[in-house]
Write a protein that holds these residues in place. Structure first.
Motif, mmCIF file in Angstrom:
data_model
loop_
_atom_site.group_PDB
_atom_site.id
_atom_site.type_symbol
_atom_site.label_atom_id
_atom_site.label_comp_id
_atom_site.label_asym_id
_atom_site.label_seq_id
_atom_site.Cartn_x
_atom_site.Cartn_y
_atom_site.Cartn_z
ATOM 1 N N VAL A 179 2.950 5.939 7.405
ATOM 2 C CA VAL A 179 2.928 6.912 6.267
ATOM 3 C C VAL A 179 4.579 7.936 6.193
ATOM 4 C CG1 VAL A 179 2.032 8.688 4.870
ATOM 5 C CG2 VAL A 179 0.601 6.855 6.001
ATOM 6 N N PHE A 180 4.855 7.825 7.626
ATOM 7 C CA PHE A 180 6.023 8.774 7.838
ATOM 8 C C PHE A 180 7.389 8.204 7.189
ATOM 9 C CE2 PHE A 180 6.552 5.512 11.118
ATOM 10 C CZ PHE A 180 7.854 5.380 11.169
ATOM 11 N N LEU A 181 7.434 7.050 7.031
ATOM 12 C CA LEU A 181 8.405 6.201 6.039
ATOM 13 C C LEU A 181 8.225 6.505 4.728
ATOM 14 C CD1 LEU A 181 8.192 2.522 7.193
ATOM 15 C CD2 LEU A 181 9.786 4.336 8.117
ATOM 16 N N LEU A 182 7.057 7.065 4.236
ATOM 17 C CA LEU A 182 7.188 7.494 2.629
ATOM 18 C C LEU A 182 7.321 8.829 2.654
ATOM 19 C CD1 LEU A 182 5.836 6.094 0.259
ATOM 20 C CD2 LEU A 182 3.643 7.251 0.792
ATOM 21 N N GLN A 183 7.201 9.716 3.918
ATOM 22 C CA GLN A 183 7.508 11.142 3.766
ATOM 23 C C GLN A 183 9.061 11.070 4.199
ATOM 24 O OE1 GLN A 183 5.117 12.012 7.281
ATOM 25 N NE2 GLN A 183 3.180 12.357 5.938
ATOM 26 N N ILE A 184 9.531 10.264 5.018
ATOM 27 C CA ILE A 184 11.197 10.227 4.783
ATOM 28 C C ILE A 184 11.866 10.081 3.418
ATOM 29 C CG2 ILE A 184 13.172 9.202 5.841
ATOM 30 C CD1 ILE A 184 11.514 8.506 8.281
ATOM 31 N N PHE A 185 11.285 9.169 2.829
ATOM 32 C CA PHE A 185 11.858 8.463 1.445
ATOM 33 C C PHE A 185 11.449 10.001 0.522
ATOM 34 C CE2 PHE A 185 11.162 6.315 -2.670
ATOM 35 C CZ PHE A 185 12.522 5.958 -2.817
ATOM 36 N N THR A 186 10.428 10.440 0.419
ATOM 37 C CA THR A 186 10.461 11.287 -0.709
ATOM 38 C C THR A 186 10.867 12.672 -0.364
ATOM 39 O OG1 THR A 186 8.333 12.228 0.435
ATOM 40 C CG2 THR A 186 7.932 10.447 -1.305
ATOM 41 N N LEU A 187 11.152 13.001 0.989
ATOM 42 C CA LEU A 187 11.885 14.157 1.431
ATOM 43 C C LEU A 187 13.394 13.896 1.024
ATOM 44 C CD1 LEU A 187 11.345 16.725 3.060
ATOM 45 C CD2 LEU A 187 11.913 15.586 5.137
ATOM 46 N N THR A 188 13.998 12.672 1.300
ATOM 47 C CA THR A 188 15.405 12.392 1.261
ATOM 48 C C THR A 188 15.780 12.365 -0.395
ATOM 49 O OG1 THR A 188 15.332 10.844 3.086
ATOM 50 C CG2 THR A 188 17.189 10.575 1.330
ATOM 51 N N ILE A 189 14.715 11.836 -1.099
ATOM 52 C CA ILE A 189 15.044 11.922 -2.564
ATOM 53 C C ILE A 189 15.036 13.383 -3.005
ATOM 54 C CG2 ILE A 189 14.172 11.166 -4.818
ATOM 55 C CD1 ILE A 189 15.644 8.820 -3.476
ATOM 56 N N GLY A 190 13.958 14.299 -2.620
ATOM 57 C CA GLY A 190 13.853 15.351 -3.065
ATOM 58 C C GLY A 190 15.102 16.377 -2.687
ATOM 59 N N HIS A 191 15.458 16.211 -1.389
ATOM 60 C CA HIS A 191 16.712 17.141 -1.275
ATOM 61 C C HIS A 191 17.982 16.472 -1.852
ATOM 62 C CE1 HIS A 191 15.017 18.965 2.521
ATOM 63 N NE2 HIS A 191 15.834 19.068 3.103
ATOM 64 N N GLN A 194 0.912 -1.143 0.179
ATOM 65 C CA GLN A 194 0.057 0.104 0.045
ATOM 66 C C GLN A 194 0.947 1.357 0.039
ATOM 67 O OE1 GLN A 194 -3.686 0.465 2.045
ATOM 68 N NE2 GLN A 194 -3.398 -1.646 2.997
ATOM 69 N N LEU A 195 1.937 1.179 0.795
ATOM 70 C CA LEU A 195 3.012 2.351 0.475
ATOM 71 C C LEU A 195 3.414 2.559 -0.586
ATOM 72 C CD1 LEU A 195 4.811 1.895 4.077
ATOM 73 C CD2 LEU A 195 3.087 3.888 3.538
ATOM 74 N N VAL A 196 3.813 1.438 -1.181
ATOM 75 C CA VAL A 196 4.468 1.384 -2.596
ATOM 76 C C VAL A 196 3.262 2.240 -3.471
ATOM 77 C CG1 VAL A 196 5.322 0.306 -4.666
ATOM 78 C CG2 VAL A 196 6.173 -0.264 -2.426
ATOM 79 N N ALA A 197 2.172 1.552 -3.507
ATOM 80 C CA ALA A 197 0.938 2.105 -4.400
ATOM 81 C C ALA A 197 0.736 3.278 -4.251
ATOM 82 C CB ALA A 197 -0.016 1.214 -4.138
ATOM 83 N N LEU A 198 0.709 3.804 -2.915
ATOM 84 C CA LEU A 198 0.466 5.406 -2.530
ATOM 85 C C LEU A 198 1.560 6.413 -3.050
ATOM 86 C CD1 LEU A 198 -1.529 6.876 -0.913
ATOM 87 C CD2 LEU A 198 0.047 6.604 1.149
ATOM 88 N N LEU A 199 2.825 5.716 -3.084
ATOM 89 C CA LEU A 199 3.972 6.667 -3.574
ATOM 90 C C LEU A 199 3.847 6.721 -5.318
ATOM 91 C CD1 LEU A 199 6.753 7.897 -3.600
ATOM 92 C CD2 LEU A 199 7.659 5.353 -3.957
ATOM 93 N N VAL A 200 3.651 5.585 -5.876
ATOM 94 C CA VAL A 200 3.304 5.710 -7.284
ATOM 95 C C VAL A 200 2.277 6.572 -7.713
ATOM 96 C CG1 VAL A 200 2.862 4.165 -9.371
ATOM 97 C CG2 VAL A 200 4.451 3.287 -7.455
ATOM 98 N N LEU A 201 1.215 6.289 -7.123
ATOM 99 C CA LEU A 201 -0.144 7.106 -7.416
ATOM 100 C C LEU A 201 0.132 8.706 -7.218
ATOM 101 C CD1 LEU A 201 -3.190 7.189 -8.238
ATOM 102 C CD2 LEU A 201 -3.649 6.915 -5.714
#
Ligand code: ZN
Ligand code: ZN
Length: 288
Positions: free
Chosen positions: A189-201, A117-124
């Motif tokens: 969901v915070f795992l997703l937030q950490i991931f997107t924040l890291t990639i963005g930085h 679900q986390l992966v699906a949420l990220l992709v979507l």
């Protein structure tokens, strides 16, 4: 009306309490400390392994962008966004209810394992954001807001969150309905937030990173620098990826002609773009 006022006040109170709670608690669950640790971490990497060796520790606009990081992550949500978005949601649901429509999830993914679900949420969400980002470049009045992000002349991690706060409104309102139609039941969901924040930085960092074959899936500094290049091969730009680079490869907007390390950044006419925070915030409204 009174209901909406209460909704707004509750949102303020809620966000303020959340912020106080968040800052006073430490560890990965705290969005504030996560942002601080991640920012300092990527900054130290930039200092230790710079891609552009001549770029100083405190590049041009370092402090301006550091202020954008705090403003867009905490101050703007506190000032306006939390109230605005709760009222907008209440108005939307209220208006739809008058028409006899309730927002019901169409797709149920609640039975899926949490990681899926986390992966699906990220992709979507990333696909929606990729499309919104393209709109920011194509629609003239939206471009006036997005110019702030493209006014960076020396790239560094904090440029990630240098954008007009109205972009938060554009992204979340266009994301709202598609996400409301899918019933996710995710935890962590915070795992997703950490991931997107890291990639963005990292996308904006002064680091020579491309992630090997993963570059076709994950956005990276070697690719994103071309999104900021002054000279664009296509009228509305290239490399619109946020966290994933996948969409640019799938839809033909990927562009990495050579090593973009020293590519001049910005947009045509940026020599007249305001340099101060408040002037930048007012710029799109003056333009209109
Ligand atoms: Zn852009
Ligand atoms: Zn960028």
């Amino acid at each position: 009306m009174e209901d909406y006022l209460n909704t707004a006040l509750n949102a303020y109170r809620g966000f303020w309490q959340y912020l106080v709670y968040d800052i006073s608690h430490q560890g990965l669950q705290s969005a504030f400390w996560r942002l601080m640790v991640l920012s300092v971490g990527v900054w130290l990497l930039e200092i230790a392994f710079p891609w552009r060796k001549a770029q100083g520790m405190f590049r041009k606009d370092f402090w301006l962008d550091a202020f954008y990081v705090i403003f867009n992550s905490f101050l703007f949500p506190l000032m306006l966004f939390a109230a605005l978005s709760s009222v907008a949601e209440a108005v939307l649901r209220g208006n739809l209810a008058v028409l006899g429509i309730t927002i019901q999830p169409l797709v149920m993914v609640v039975d899926w394992p949490n990681w899926l679900q986390l992966v699906a949420l990220l992709v979507l969400t990333d696909f929606i954001q990729w499309n919104v980002h393209r709109l920011l470049h194509r629609v003239p009045w939206l471009w006036q807001f997005h110019k702030i992000h493209h006014s960076v002349k020396a790239m560094g991690f904090a440029a990630h969150l240098r954008f007009h706060p109205m972009e938060l409104v554009f992204y979340s309102s266009l994301q709202y309905l598609p996400l409301a139609l899918i019933s996710f039941k995710v935890s962590d969901v915070f795992l997703l937030q950490i991931f997107t924040l890291t990639i963005g930085h990292l996308n904006h960092a002064n680091l020579s990173l491309q992630y090997g074959p993963l570059k076709y899936v994950l956005n990276n500094p070697a690719m994103h620098i071309w999104h900021h290049a002054h000279q664009q091969p296509q009228r509305y730009g290239v490399n619109f990826g946020i966290t994933l680079s996948l969409w640019d490869y799938l839809f033909g907007t990927a562009y990495i002609p050579q090593n973009g390390r020293d590519e001049p950044l910005g947009f045509s006419g940026d020599e007249n773009f305001p340099t101060g925070f408040w002037q930048q915030l007012l710029y799109p409204f003056r333009k209109a």
